[in-house]
Enzyme design. Structure first.
Site, PDB file in Angstrom:
ATOM      1  N   HIS A   1       0.528  -1.219  -0.312  1.00 37.52           N
ATOM      2  CA  HIS A   1      -0.365  -0.275   0.139  1.00 37.52           C
ATOM      3  C   HIS A   1       0.529   1.476  -0.189  1.00 37.52           C
ATOM      4  CE1 HIS A   1       0.693  -0.409   4.112  1.00 37.52           C
ATOM      5  NE2 HIS A   1       0.793   0.812   3.903  1.00 37.52           N
TER       6      HIS A   1
HETATM    7  C1  UD1 Z   1      -2.616   5.556   6.088  1.00 45.17           C
HETATM    8  C2  UD1 Z   1      -0.842   6.015   6.062  1.00 45.17           C
HETATM    9  C3  UD1 Z   1       0.060   5.037   6.329  1.00 45.17           C
HETATM   10  C4  UD1 Z   1      -0.278   3.914   6.967  1.00 45.17           C
HETATM   11  C5  UD1 Z   1      -2.059   3.441   6.470  1.00 45.17           C
HETATM   12  C6  UD1 Z   1      -2.174   2.214   7.135  1.00 45.17           C
HETATM   13  C7  UD1 Z   1      -0.700   8.569   6.747  1.00 45.17           C
HETATM   14  C8  UD1 Z   1      -0.446   9.582   5.755  1.00 45.17           C
HETATM   15  N1  UD1 Z   1      -0.855   7.111   6.106  1.00 45.17           N
HETATM   16  O1  UD1 Z   1      -1.731   5.453   5.150  1.00 45.17           O
HETATM   17  O2  UD1 Z   1       1.399   5.321   7.098  1.00 45.17           O
HETATM   18  O3  UD1 Z   1       0.221   3.156   6.388  1.00 45.17           O
HETATM   19  O4  UD1 Z   1      -2.156   4.498   6.425  1.00 45.17           O
HETATM   20  O5  UD1 Z   1      -3.395   1.634   6.520  1.00 45.17           O
HETATM   21  O6  UD1 Z   1      -1.461   8.657   7.586  1.00 45.17           O
HETATM   22  N2  UD1 Z   1      -9.778   4.422   1.784  1.00 45.17           N
HETATM   23  C9  UD1 Z   1     -10.724   3.620   2.032  1.00 45.17           C
HETATM   24  N3  UD1 Z   1     -11.428   3.102   3.207  1.00 45.17           N
HETATM   25  C10 UD1 Z   1     -10.871   3.836   4.285  1.00 45.17           C
HETATM   26  C11 UD1 Z   1      -9.336   4.052   3.918  1.00 45.17           C
HETATM   27  C12 UD1 Z   1      -8.699   4.564   3.252  1.00 45.17           C
HETATM   28  O7  UD1 Z   1     -10.742   3.110   0.653  1.00 45.17           O
HETATM   29  O8  UD1 Z   1     -10.295   3.429   4.760  1.00 45.17           O
HETATM   30  C13 UD1 Z   1      -8.970   4.898   0.624  1.00 45.17           C
HETATM   31  C14 UD1 Z   1      -9.418   5.970  -0.261  1.00 45.17           C
HETATM   32  O9  UD1 Z   1      -9.371   6.142  -1.152  1.00 45.17           O
HETATM   33  C15 UD1 Z   1      -8.338   6.917   0.577  1.00 45.17           C
HETATM   34  C16 UD1 Z   1      -6.821   5.897   0.525  1.00 45.17           C
HETATM   35  O10 UD1 Z   1      -7.390   5.048   0.973  1.00 45.17           O
HETATM   36  O11 UD1 Z   1      -7.858   8.593   0.002  1.00 45.17           O
HETATM   37  C17 UD1 Z   1      -5.910   5.976   1.173  1.00 45.17           C
HETATM   38  O12 UD1 Z   1      -5.709   6.330   2.522  1.00 45.17           O
HETATM   39  P1  UD1 Z   1      -5.394   6.797   3.503  1.00 45.17           P
HETATM   40  O13 UD1 Z   1      -5.667   7.265   5.274  1.00 45.17           O
HETATM   41  O14 UD1 Z   1      -4.903   8.791   3.288  1.00 45.17           O
HETATM   42  O15 UD1 Z   1      -4.199   6.984   3.820  1.00 45.17           O
HETATM   43  P2  UD1 Z   1      -3.049   5.344   3.460  1.00 45.17           P
HETATM   44  O16 UD1 Z   1      -2.731   5.157   1.773  1.00 45.17           O
HETATM   45  O17 UD1 Z   1      -4.125   4.560   4.197  1.00 45.17           O
HETATM   46  N1  UDP Z   2      -3.553  -5.917   9.153  1.00 49.98           N
HETATM   47  C1  UDP Z   2      -4.796  -6.543   8.373  1.00 49.98           C
HETATM   48  N2  UDP Z   2      -5.637  -7.500   7.914  1.00 49.98           N
HETATM   49  C2  UDP Z   2      -4.245  -7.292   6.350  1.00 49.98           C
HETATM   50  C3  UDP Z   2      -3.436  -6.031   6.446  1.00 49.98           C
HETATM   51  C4  UDP Z   2      -3.252  -5.557   7.437  1.00 49.98           C
HETATM   52  O1  UDP Z   2      -5.555  -6.943   9.985  1.00 49.98           O
HETATM   53  O2  UDP Z   2      -5.407  -7.350   5.642  1.00 49.98           O
HETATM   54  C5  UDP Z   2      -3.151  -5.070  10.108  1.00 49.98           C
HETATM   55  C6  UDP Z   2      -1.683  -5.740  10.386  1.00 49.98           C
HETATM   56  O3  UDP Z   2      -1.343  -7.383  10.689  1.00 49.98           O
HETATM   57  C7  UDP Z   2      -1.119  -5.090  10.934  1.00 49.98           C
HETATM   58  C8  UDP Z   2      -1.456  -3.815  10.551  1.00 49.98           C
HETATM   59  O4  UDP Z   2      -3.104  -4.314   9.667  1.00 49.98           O
HETATM   60  O5  UDP Z   2      -1.902  -5.420  12.412  1.00 49.98           O
HETATM   61  C9  UDP Z   2      -1.170  -3.281  10.143  1.00 49.98           C
HETATM   62  O6  UDP Z   2      -1.383  -2.019   8.837  1.00 49.98           O
HETATM   63  P1  UDP Z   2      -0.840  -1.744   7.905  1.00 49.98           P
HETATM   64  O7  UDP Z   2      -0.118  -2.227   7.247  1.00 49.98           O
HETATM   65  O8  UDP Z   2      -1.996  -0.972   6.775  1.00 49.98           O
HETATM   66  O9  UDP Z   2      -0.262  -0.315   8.046  1.00 49.98           O
HETATM   67  P2  UDP Z   2       1.682   0.215   8.038  1.00 49.98           P
HETATM   68  O10 UDP Z   2       2.053  -0.486   9.958  1.00 49.98           O
HETATM   69  O11 UDP Z   2       1.975   0.005   6.973  1.00 49.98           O
HETATM   70  O12 UDP Z   2       1.146   1.736   8.358  1.00 49.98           O
END
Ligand code: UD1
Ligand code: UDP
Length: 358
Positions: free
Chosen positions: A205
């Protein structure tokens, strides 16, 4: 009467970090409230974590949703400011490195409300990552800094933060992993996904991997080369889904793209895997403790302890397939080191410090 301790969560990885701290403070009779910003939302990115990790429904959901960095950060900043003025907490606790973390910390600092940062001091030294900016800013304005590893303590010291504000406490995300270990059922995961041979789990991601068509296409090529060797199960974060689909991810018969999984289901799958391919921060840590070889498709990591004391290894899109081949040949390690204090008691240590300070 001091106000409550207010915890702010925003994104999926915040929940396994917050749960043990919340629980340990509850055991100590501390008045506390959970605030969710709404950065992540819906059943699979939010609700399932509350349910599976025994967290209460948040006292407040600010419902900020998705948006550009500026829009999302600003929405959290203004919504949290209103809430802080209303609730006047004794302490605001923020987790990790997401936009909600830095925004909430900034709102509190400007109001003179103390801020504790859980998972302070991690550094990738890569300012192209939004998370790195969030970490640096949050640590700069936090009053109390909880570090998961000695390198993080050293970074904070190098940045001039006084030693008495830094606490090496271990890793609360690993508290959650160890507390739920018995629920991670690899055999059930295999049966559910119809897997009868060695398989690889992938999560992808990071913007650097999935946002731009050329990077995404290269990534898909690399994942397909892995799938030529073993089934690849890929619970896909919503961020890159359409982009990765458009460059052909779904076309390989041995790549199984799933919706994001619940925490327990995801780690059940990981537990039985021959290797994990990821760009996640938290997954690097969880695989380290589970002893599952982890190949991180990134040029750097803010979690080097998962390499020196764990199963993690940095790979590129070009080297990924060969690295997986090697892991499949070598099999899972029988023994492996784990980082100091990743022992299931970080939440307790954090709560002890908080109780002293409020
Ligand atoms: C965010 C965090 C990242 C973290 C990740 C965990 C920031 C800058 N980034 O990234 O550090 O690793 O979360 O998963 O805060 N979206 C959905 N449903 C949701 C959430 C997001 O569809 O519940 C989609 C939307 O299109 C959104 C995109 O994902 O625009 C990105 O979501 P966002 O929360 O901005 O950043 P992440 O890539 O999820
Ligand atoms: N995770 C989850 N379901 C998934 C993928 C990840 O529950 O399909 C959990 C994972 O075990 C960990 C957390 O989500 O506890 C990590 O989140 P993510 O990779 O989105 O964010 P990051 O750690 O990179 O910020």
């Amino acid at each position: 009467m001091p106000g409550p301790v207010l915890h702010v969560t925003g994104a999926r990885p915040n929940f396994p970090k917050a749960a043990p701290v919340y629980r340990a403070l509850a055991e100590r009779g501390v008045s506390q409230q959970l605030v969710h910003t709404g950065q992540h939302y819906g059943q699979q990115m939010f609700d399932v974590f509350l349910r599976q990790l025994d967290l209460p429904r948040p006292d407040v959901d600010l419902g900020v949703g998705s948006g550009s960095h500026a829009a999302q950060t600003a929405a959290v900043l203004t919504a949290v400011e209103d809430l802080l003025l209303e609730r006047r907490p004794a302490l605001l606790v923020v987790y990790g490195d997401v936009n909600s973390t830095v925004a909430a910390a900034l709102a509190a600092a400007k109001l003179g409300i103390r801020v504790a940062h859980v998972e302070a001091g991690l550094r990738s030294f890569d300012r192209t990552m939004p998370e790195e900016i969030n970490r640096v800013v949050t640590d700069r304005i936090a009053d109390t800094l909880f570090a998961t590893s000695p390198d993080a303590v050293a970074h904070l010291g190098n940045e001039g933060i006084a030693a008495d504000r830094i606490h090496l406490v271990g890793n609360p995300m690993i508290d959650t992993l160890l507390a739920h270990l018995d629920r991670f059922d690899a055999a059930k995961a295999r049966a559910e996904h119809g897997l009868d041979g060695p398989y690889v789990v992938a999560t992808l991601h990071r913007p650097a991997n999935v946002d731009h068509p050329a990077d995404a296409a290269e990534l898909v090529h690399a994942v397909h080369a892995v799938a030529d060797q073993a089934d690849v199960v890929l619970p896909l974060h919503p961020r890159g889904r359409e982009r990765l689909r458009s460059v052909g991810l779904f076309t390989h018969p041995r790549v199984r793209v799933l919706e994001p999984l619940g925490y327990v289901e995801f780690l059940g799958l990981v537990r039985g895997a021959e290797a994990v391919v990821t760009d996640s921060g938290g997954v690097q840590e969880e695989t380290t403790v589970l002893g599952v070889p982890c190949l991180t498709i990134r040029p750097n990591t803010e979690r080097p302890v998962t390499i020196t004391h764990g199963t993690n290894r940095l790979v590129t899109r070009a080297t990924l397939a060969a690295e997986v081949e090697q892991r499949l040949r070598a099999g899972r390690p029988r023994t492996w080191p784990t980082p100091p204090l990743w022992d299931g008691h970080a939440g307790q240590r954090i709560a002890d410090v908080i109780v002293r300070e409020i």
